[in-house]
Design an enzyme around this catalytic site. Sequence first.
Site, PDB file in Angstrom:
ATOM      1  N   ASP A 179       2.058  -2.188  -0.140  1.00  0.00           N
ATOM      2  CA  ASP A 179       3.141  -3.094   0.197  1.00  0.00           C
ATOM      3  C   ASP A 179       4.355  -2.236   0.570  1.00  0.00           C
ATOM      4  OD1 ASP A 179       4.819  -5.454   0.120  1.00  0.00           O
ATOM      5  OD2 ASP A 179       5.561  -4.692  -1.803  1.00  0.00           O
ATOM      6  N   ASP A 225       8.327  -3.578   0.926  1.00  0.00           N
ATOM      7  CA  ASP A 225       9.544  -3.932   0.170  1.00  0.00           C
ATOM      8  C   ASP A 225       9.297  -3.922  -1.338  1.00  0.00           C
ATOM      9  OD1 ASP A 225      10.616  -4.325   2.635  1.00  0.00           O
ATOM     10  OD2 ASP A 225      10.753  -6.500   2.502  1.00  0.00           O
ATOM     11  N   ASP A 238       4.230  -4.742  -5.754  1.00  0.00           N
ATOM     12  CA  ASP A 238       5.268  -4.997  -6.772  1.00  0.00           C
ATOM     13  C   ASP A 238       5.399  -6.476  -7.098  1.00  0.00           C
ATOM     14  OD1 ASP A 238       6.525  -5.773  -4.291  1.00  0.00           O
ATOM     15  OD2 ASP A 238       8.418  -5.787  -5.373  1.00  0.00           O
TER      16      ASP A 238
HETATM   17 MG   LIG Z   1       7.050  -6.334  -2.234  1.00  0.00          MG
END
Ligand SMILES: [Mg+2]
Length: 267
Positions: free
Chosen positions: A8, A10, A213
């Site tokens: 991922d 961000d 995240d």
């Molecule tokens: Mg993310």
Amino acid sequence: MKKIVFTDLDGSLLDLKSYSYYKSEAAVQSLKKDNIPIVFCSSKTKCEQLFYQESLGLRHPFITENGSAIFIPKRYFKRKIPYHTFVTDDYEVISLGKSVAEIRAFLDTFRKEFELKFTCFADIPPEEVSMLTGLDVRSARRAMMREYSEMLLSGAVNQVFYNALALKDLRSIKDSKFETIVGAKASKGAAVKILKYLYEREFERIRTFGIGDSINDIEMLEEVDDAYLVQRPEGSWSAIEMADLKKMLGVGPVGWTRVAELVHSIQ
Ligand SMILES: [Mg+2]
């Protein structure tokens, strides 16, 4: 055995607030030196992901707009890709999602009919997108080059909205920060599965790693051999129930760097 990292962006490879790779850059370069592909798998657009690929000197397949499309550099795999693809610039594209035009048409109609007041990328100038997202204006322009999804940046929707989405073969995905509307078949997991198959054909034995995240990374994390979750800025981990999920100490890119060290150490 070929190792492959799916990640991922961000809040994982990039800092959630500043969108900077300052703290993960050394780890990215160390994986690159070991010829370990880093495959971006993010809600970000092709334009945004190419910006980060070029900045970091990477050239690998990448998955855009929450699993809506897979971009594969031409001649990256030796064998012909056994899926329906189309060619754009220097990429072969496998598309799983729906066009942004179709998604925006639905959003516009629905908003008028139910008098809702939500704001999307298409509604406002880059300067305002910049204020709402924390992206600088140039980055905001790249984020606005959407092909397969639209993001709800502010304002509320209701249950009727979600019911209507499903009827239109669309779905909503909650991101690290915002909510994105994509085609119902867009899926980070499905896209990772396709790439895993293509890498397997090429290298026979592969081992896949996933770094995320937030909740919207579950589909990707479920597809990989080793799944890692990095910490959110306040030091907690997203509430993801998944067997064998490894929770790493380190917020975003700091945790990402720790995963890269583990990837190196596995023989
Ligand atoms: Mg993310």
